[in-house]
Design an enzyme around this catalytic site. Structure first.
Site, mmCIF file in Angstrom:
data_model
loop_
_atom_site.group_PDB
_atom_site.id
_atom_site.type_symbol
_atom_site.label_atom_id
_atom_site.label_comp_id
_atom_site.label_asym_id
_atom_site.label_seq_id
_atom_site.Cartn_x
_atom_site.Cartn_y
_atom_site.Cartn_z
ATOM 1 N N LYS A 267 0.829 -1.198 0.000
ATOM 2 C CA LYS A 267 0.000 0.000 0.000
ATOM 3 C C LYS A 267 0.870 1.258 0.000
ATOM 4 O O LYS A 267 1.769 1.395 0.831
ATOM 5 C CB LYS A 267 -0.936 -0.014 1.207
ATOM 6 N N THR B 77 -9.634 9.066 6.880
ATOM 7 C CA THR B 77 -8.888 7.886 6.438
ATOM 8 C C THR B 77 -8.826 6.803 7.507
ATOM 9 O O THR B 77 -8.087 5.830 7.357
ATOM 10 C CB THR B 77 -7.450 8.290 6.059
ATOM 11 N N GLY C 178 -9.294 3.598 9.352
ATOM 12 C CA GLY C 178 -9.748 2.259 9.003
ATOM 13 C C GLY C 178 -9.570 1.869 7.553
ATOM 14 O O GLY C 178 -10.086 0.835 7.133
ATOM 15 N N THR C 179 -8.813 2.669 6.783
ATOM 16 C CA THR C 179 -8.648 2.317 5.370
ATOM 17 C C THR C 179 -7.938 0.975 5.197
ATOM 18 O O THR C 179 -8.291 0.180 4.323
ATOM 19 C CB THR C 179 -7.872 3.411 4.614
ATOM 20 N N GLY C 180 -6.931 0.713 6.032
ATOM 21 C CA GLY C 180 -6.210 -0.549 5.913
ATOM 22 C C GLY C 180 -7.063 -1.752 6.256
ATOM 23 O O GLY C 180 -7.061 -2.762 5.540
ATOM 24 N N CYS C 181 -7.792 -1.650 7.361
ATOM 25 C CA CYS C 181 -8.702 -2.728 7.756
ATOM 26 C C CYS C 181 -9.739 -2.975 6.665
ATOM 27 O O CYS C 181 -10.035 -4.125 6.305
ATOM 28 C CB CYS C 181 -9.422 -2.367 9.052
#
Length: 275
Positions: free
Chosen positions: A184, A216, A218-221
């Site tokens: 990412k 932004t 929680g974008t990874g989760c």
């Protein structure tokens, strides 16, 4: 898991999520459940920790006992089953070791490993000495590993400041056993954002204009769970990642503007659009 003699369920898209809870609802288990549901899957959970957090940051965390973490997972796998497993916040070495054991108990079920280390507000979500456990135990079990640049640096020891650095780190992570890595690029500077899906068979870039927003959280989760539900539904890896990438992009654009810090995404936009 369900007996091998049992007929295959007509429903595909069961995702067992092993991660921490976010009281603010923007990341962690809450974001994972919303994402899987919004994309047409079925979410079940094994909670690893309860955190006290909102858009301003994490102010407390309570780990769940290891036997309870495993019992949650076993209850799901033995009855409902899973078409994919997604991991998030693991916290410490003992939890990483226990979750690795859970993954080994579900052979043939692809695992999407999000190596969560730091919350959006800067709070540590993984003990420093647990990074080595993630490196040794989780990477080789990953059907898809989804690190951001700082996580890739921690896992490889390489500097990750450019897209080429992402690529080099991704190759190292493949060499350490991951079947595929989604590198990412959100932390890489530039007007455009590039994520790289790297497999032993090649590379696919997902590129778009960087969204100028504070929303932004929680974008990874969300991205990892969106990938997991795609795999659970039987999508090919590249297609699952492409759909997940588009879903997160739109969820960021439609963020509801909640909170005074890093705000949450609009996880439910697909349901309102009838998609």
């Amino acid at each position: 898991m369900t007996s091998p003699d049992s007929p295959a369920p007509a429903f595909r898209g069961r995702v067992l999520i092993i991660a921490g809870s976010d009281s603010g609802g923007g990341a962690g288990i809450q974001a994972d459940i919303k994402t899987v549901t919004a994309l047409g899957g079925y979410a079940a959970t094994a909670i690893t920790a309860i955190t006290v957090q909102n858009t301003l940051g994490v102010t407390g965390a309570h780990p769940i006992p290891l036997d309870i973490i495993e019992a949650q997972a076993r209850a799901v796998l033995d009855d409902i089953g899973a078409d994919a497993i997604k991991t998030g916040m693991l916290g410490d070495v003992a939890t990483v070791e226990r979750v690795a054991r859970i993954l080994d108990s579900a052979p043939g079920v692809p695992a999407v490993i999000d190596p969560v280390m730091v919350a959006k507000g800067g709070a540590s979500l993984l003990a420093a000495r647990a990074v080595e456990a993630v490196r040794e135990l989780m990477i080789p079990r990953a059907a898809l590993l989804t690190p951001n640049a700082p996580e890739a640096e921690a896992l490889t020891g390489l500097p990750v400041q450019t897209t080429d650095d992402l690529r080099r780190a991704g190759e190292v992570l493949l060499g350490r056993g991951a079947k595929a890595v989604l590198m990412k690029g959100g932390h890489i500077t530039g007007e455009r954002l590039t994520d790289l899906l790297i497999t032993p068979h090649g590379e696919t870039a997902f590129e778009g204009e960087r969204i100028d927003t504070r929303h932004t959280h929680g974008t990874g989760c969300t991205l990892a769970s969106a990938c997991a539900v795609g795999l659970a539904q039987g999508l090919p890896l590249t297609q699952a990642v492409a759909r997940a990438w588009s879903y997160v992009h739109e969820a960021m654009l439609r963020a509801p503007g909640l909170g005074a810090g890093h705000g949450p995404l609009d996880h439910g936009w697909t349901l309102r659009d009838g998609k």
